[in-house]
Design an enzyme around this catalytic site. Structure first.
Site, PDB file in Angstrom:
ATOM      1  CE  LYS A   1      -3.866  -2.429   2.159  1.00  0.00           C
ATOM      2  NZ  LYS A   1      -4.681  -2.743   3.332  1.00  0.00           N
TER       3      LYS A   1
ATOM      4  CD  GLN B   1      -3.640  -4.488   6.389  1.00  0.00           C
ATOM      5  OE1 GLN B   1      -3.840  -3.415   5.831  1.00  0.00           O
ATOM      6  NE2 GLN B   1      -3.956  -5.624   5.829  1.00  0.00           N
TER       7      GLN B   1
ATOM      8  CG  ASP C   1      -9.641  -0.301   5.067  1.00  0.00           C
ATOM      9  OD1 ASP C   1      -9.296  -0.730   3.955  1.00  0.00           O
ATOM     10  OD2 ASP C   1      -8.977  -0.466   6.101  1.00  0.00           O
TER      11      ASP C   1
END
Ligand code: GUN
Length: 293
Positions: A52, A96, A119
């Site tokens: 990412k 995460q 997200d």
């Protein structure tokens, strides 16, 4: 059989994003800024977050990686999230998953400002997604939609079977593919651990989305001739002959299923790279205030 080349498509989209970012910067605006929180040192999470951050750099974004120890308290993690919520320089951020067992993931998801939730996991974004109101779509399902779109795959009226009901993939993709939109307008069946006969359900599918996390679960005898097969699985399977000591396997037995499919994603190089690109697209939307003012 045609390969759905997520790596190639994601590189094309990343180039498009980089061009847009360069125009923004030339016009005097700041580059989009994504932050990622990584708790502990889970090997797979390290790999995803590194990818990412690397992709941010390629697209001309600013990125900030916040590494926190495995034994951080829930309270301290919530404080980090509050700091990111309040930091005007950061357009969007992610934490995460999975998190260590002593931390309540739901509490963390709810603490992230929905306007910065690139997200798309916050219930406000999930609710907006369900009702087709502009929102940040969760990265993996969003990546799957883009892959279907870029290959011009017909979805309207098709039978789609989704394997797995996770908040990250199975649940949202089943909603998105049933929406009155393209890609969408599918008749969706969502299979999970309590489904009576998964193989039987799968044999009916024009489109299969496999997101169970069981390596090579889907075999040719479960697949209809000409089906579109999207493999979301990325399991590390121990293999003493491999350099890293493991090999990456999808949820689909590729060699077995590929000859029967019309389109199929490889693992790696299918859905994975599209997920990262989707996160960049959401962050770009956040920087441009396209979803929320
Ligand atoms: N873990 C696996 N997939 C994801 C994702 O898309 N976002 C976050 N934050 N964690 C994940």
């Amino acid at each position: 059989m045609r390969l759905l080349d997520g790596k190639a498509v994601s590189n094309t989209i990343k180039e498009e994003i980089a061009e847009e970012v360069s125009k923004m910067v030339n016009a005097g605006q700041k580059a989009p800024h994504l932050a990622a929180i990584l708790v502990g040192n889970n090997g797979a999470s390290e790999t995803y977050v590194a990818s990412k951050v690397r992709s941010c750099e390629k697209a001309g974004f600013k990125s900030t990686l916040i590494r926190l120890p495995d034994d951080i308290s829930e309270e301290a993690l919530l404080e980090e999230i509050e700091k990111l919520n309040a930091n005007d320089d950061i357009d969007g951020f992610i934490c995460q998953l999975p998190l260590p067992k002593h931390i309540n993931e739901q509490k963390i998801t709810l603490a992230i400002d929905h306007k910065k939730d690139v997200d798309g996991f916050h219930p406000i974004n999930v609710g907006r997604m369900v009702q087709n109101i502009p929102s940040y779509l969760p990265a993996t399902p969003f990546g799957i939609l883009q892959l279907l779109e870029r290959y011009d795959i017909e979805t309207s009226g098709k039978k789609c079977v989704v394997l797995g009901r996770s908040n990250i993939v199975g649940m949202p993709i089943s909603i998105l593919l049933a929406r009155k939109a393209y890609p969408g307008n599918c008749t969706v069946t969502l299979c999970h651990s309590r489904t009576k006969d998964i193989a039987n359900e799968l044999r009916e599918a024009d489109i299969i989305i496999a997101a169970l996390g069981i390596p090579e679960f889907v075999t040719a005898d479960m697949v209809k001739q000409g089906a579109v097969v999207i493999d979301v699985g990325i399991s590390r399977v121990p293999d003493a002959t491999a350099k890293r000591g493991y090999v990456i396997k999808g949820d689909v037995n590729f060699d077995d299923v590929a000859p029967k499919s019309s389109y199929i994603t490889p693992v790696p190089g299918g859905v994975g790279p599209m997920t990262v690109t989707s996160l960049l697209l959401n962050t770009l939307k956040a920087a441009k205030k396209e979803v929320y003012d």
